[in-house]
Design a protein around this motif. Structure first.
Motif, PDB file in Angstrom:
ATOM      1  N   MET A 299       8.001  -2.008  -3.385  1.00 33.37           N
ATOM      2  CA  MET A 299       8.628  -2.749  -2.681  1.00 33.37           C
ATOM      3  C   MET A 299      10.313  -2.181  -2.471  1.00 33.37           C
ATOM      4  SD  MET A 299       6.515  -4.424  -1.077  1.00 33.37           S
ATOM      5  CE  MET A 299       7.651  -5.235  -0.392  1.00 33.37           C
TER       6      MET A 299
ATOM      7  N   ARG B 147       0.039  -7.995   3.659  1.00 32.30           N
ATOM      8  CA  ARG B 147       0.654  -6.874   4.204  1.00 32.30           C
ATOM      9  C   ARG B 147       0.582  -5.839   3.360  1.00 32.30           C
ATOM     10  NH1 ARG B 147       1.990  -9.005   9.389  1.00 32.30           N
ATOM     11  NH2 ARG B 147       4.477  -8.855   8.919  1.00 32.30           N
ATOM     12  N   ALA B 148       1.658  -5.985   2.896  1.00 33.11           N
ATOM     13  CA  ALA B 148       2.277  -5.610   1.215  1.00 33.11           C
ATOM     14  C   ALA B 148       1.322  -5.228   0.534  1.00 33.11           C
ATOM     15  CB  ALA B 148       3.759  -6.124   1.286  1.00 33.11           C
TER      16      ALA B 148
ATOM     17  N   ARG C 110      10.181 -12.122  -3.007  1.00 34.61           N
ATOM     18  CA  ARG C 110       9.418 -11.306  -2.151  1.00 34.61           C
ATOM     19  C   ARG C 110       9.025  -9.889  -3.516  1.00 34.61           C
ATOM     20  NH1 ARG C 110       8.289  -9.053   2.689  1.00 34.61           N
ATOM     21  NH2 ARG C 110       7.671  -6.388   3.132  1.00 34.61           N
TER      22      ARG C 110
ATOM     23  N   ILE D 119       9.971   0.624  -0.274  1.00 36.39           N
ATOM     24  CA  ILE D 119       9.774   0.334   0.941  1.00 36.39           C
ATOM     25  C   ILE D 119      10.864  -0.357   2.035  1.00 36.39           C
ATOM     26  CG2 ILE D 119       8.862  -1.043   2.451  1.00 36.39           C
ATOM     27  CD1 ILE D 119       5.795  -0.525   1.028  1.00 36.39           C
ATOM     28  N   GLU D 120      11.653  -0.983   1.341  1.00 40.38           N
ATOM     29  CA  GLU D 120      12.984  -2.033   1.232  1.00 40.38           C
ATOM     30  C   GLU D 120      14.398  -1.551   2.161  1.00 40.38           C
ATOM     31  OE1 GLU D 120      13.292  -5.549  -1.139  1.00 40.38           O
ATOM     32  OE2 GLU D 120      11.194  -6.088  -0.092  1.00 40.38           O
TER      33      GLU D 120
ATOM     34  N   ASP E  44      -1.162  -4.603  -2.373  1.00 39.01           N
ATOM     35  CA  ASP E  44      -1.996  -3.237  -2.518  1.00 39.01           C
ATOM     36  C   ASP E  44      -2.773  -2.593  -4.500  1.00 39.01           C
ATOM     37  OD1 ASP E  44      -2.805  -0.495  -3.560  1.00 39.01           O
ATOM     38  OD2 ASP E  44      -1.288   0.598  -2.338  1.00 39.01           O
TER      39      ASP E  44
ATOM     40  N   PRO F 242       6.036   4.219   3.026  1.00 37.49           N
ATOM     41  CA  PRO F 242       5.552   2.904   2.350  1.00 37.49           C
ATOM     42  C   PRO F 242       4.560   4.526   0.802  1.00 37.49           C
ATOM     43  CG  PRO F 242       4.901   2.227   4.168  1.00 37.49           C
ATOM     44  CD  PRO F 242       5.911   2.971   4.331  1.00 37.49           C
TER      45      PRO F 242
ATOM     46  N   VAL G  92       5.494 -10.337  -4.459  1.00 32.33           N
ATOM     47  CA  VAL G  92       3.871  -8.923  -3.858  1.00 32.33           C
ATOM     48  C   VAL G  92       2.869  -8.349  -4.926  1.00 32.33           C
ATOM     49  CG1 VAL G  92       3.417  -6.261  -3.090  1.00 32.33           C
ATOM     50  CG2 VAL G  92       5.012  -7.988  -1.776  1.00 32.33           C
TER      51      VAL G  92
END
Length: 286
Positions: A168, A152-153, A111, A171-172, A155, A177, A115
Motif C-alpha cells: 500500500m 478493490r485493494a 487504510r 501504491i499510495e 490481495d 501496484p 487492507v
C-alpha cells in the motif's frame, strides 16, 4: 464450507491471545447478550493480526459493539446495525463473524491497516463477493466509497501485514501496484517466490520483519534464495524492513529508481505525482 468454518480462532497456547480472549469474554458477559466483540479484537481472536506493533494484548482496549435495539444502559458500547446472523460464539466469547469482522475492519481501520486485515481474511477463505453482499445489507456500508476502495485493494497473496503495508505504501506513492508471490523456477525446479514485485522489469520487493524471517536458518534461506534470483535471473531485489512504517520515503525512492533503470516509463503527470508524494513522506516522517 460456510463462513463459520473458514476462519479459525487464534490458537490456544498463545498466552497474549488467551489473555485477550479471557478479557473479551468478561466484557461480553458484562454487557449482556446484545453485545459482541468486534473489529480489531474480533480479528485477533479469529487469528488475524491487526493490532498495532508493540500492542500489549493483556491491557489493550476491547472493541465491543451492540445492536441498536438493546436495552439502554449507562456506558453502553457503540450501537450499530448488528443482525443476529453476524454474531457467533467461540470459546465463551460472542464476536462478530469472520465476514462481518473483515468488513468492519475494512470500513473503520486506517487504510493501510484495513487492507492488511482484509488481505489476511482473504487468505483464510473470506471472499470479496461475501463482503460485498454483506455490505449491501448494512446502512452506511452499501455504496461507501472508502470501503469499495479497500475491497478493490485486497490481495490474498500477501503473506504478512508488513507485506500488505509495503504494497500500500508503494501504491499510495503512485507506483504501479506490485504483484504478490511471484513464482520463479528454483535450482531444483521447484518455484521460489518473490514477496512483491514487477515481473516485467524483474524488480522485487522483499519484506523482512516478520517472525518467519528471523533466526539464523531463516536468514540463511532468504539470502540463498535472493542470491539465486539475482545471479541466475538478474532480479533486482529491494529488501524492506519494519522501518518502512517510520521512514517510507527511502524505500519508495529505491523501488522507483529500480523501475526507472529497468525500463518503466511513467508519464510526466505520474512522475510529478510520485515526486510530490515522496516529498510529502520526507516531510511527514522527518
Amino acid at each position: 464450507m460456510d463462513e463459520k468454518t473458514k476462519v479459525r480462532t487464534a490458537p490456544s497456547g498463545d498466552l497474549a491471545a488467551d489473555s485477550l480472549r479471557a478479557r473479551a469474554a468478561t466484557v461480553t458477559r458484562t454487557h449482556g447478550p446484545a453485545a459482541a466483540v468486534a473489529r480489531r479484537t474480533a480479528a485477533r481472536l479469529w487469528g488475524v493480526d491487526v493490532l498495532p506493533p508493540g500492542t500489549d494484548e493483556t491491557t489493550c482496549p476491547i472493541d465491543v459493539i451492540m445492536g441498536p435495539d438493546a436495552e439502554h444502559r449507562v456506558h453502553d458500547p457503540e450501537r450499530v446495525e448488528l443482525p443476529a446472523a453476524h454474531v457467533l460464539e467461540r470459546a465463551g466469547v460472542r464476536l462478530t463473524s469472520p465476514v462481518r469482522t473483515a468488513l468492519d475492519c475494512a470500513r473503520w481501520l486506517p487504510r493501510a491497516e484495513a487492507v492488511a486485515a482484509l488481505d489476511q481474511f482473504l487468505r483464510r477463505g473470506v471472499t470479496v463477493d461475501a463482503l460485498r453482499a454483506t455490505a449491501r445489507s448494512l446502512r452506511g456500508y452499501h455504496g461507501n466509497d472508502r470501503l469499495r476502495a479497500v475491497l478493490r485493494a485486497g490481495d490474498p497473496g500477501a503473506q504478512s501485514p508488513g507485506e500488505s503495508r509495503t504494497r500500500m505504501t508503494l501504491i499510495e506513492a503512485g507506483l504501479p501496484p506490485p504483484a504478490t508471490q511471484i513464482p520463479v523456477p528454483g535450482p531444483r525446479g521447484d518455484p521460489l517466490y518473490v514477496d512483491l514485485g514487477y515481473e516485467r522489469f524483474q524488480v522485487g520487493v522483499e519484506y523482512d520483519g516478520e517472525r518467519h524471517h528471523t533466526g539464523r536458518r531463516a536468514r540463511s534461506h532468504d539470502e540463498t534464495r535472493r542470491n539465486w534470483l539475482r545471479g541466475t535471473y538478474g532480479w533486482e531485489l529491494i529488501v524492506v524492513t519494519k522501518d518502512i512504517r517510520h521512514t517510507p520515503a527511502p524505500y519508495v525512492e529505491a523501488v522507483l529508481t529500480a523501475l526507472l533503470t529497468r525500463g518503466w516509463t511513467p508519464t510526466d503527470a505520474e512522475m510529478t505525482r510520485i515526486a510530490r508524494r515522496i516529498n510529502h513522506l520526507h516531510r511527514l516522517f522527518h
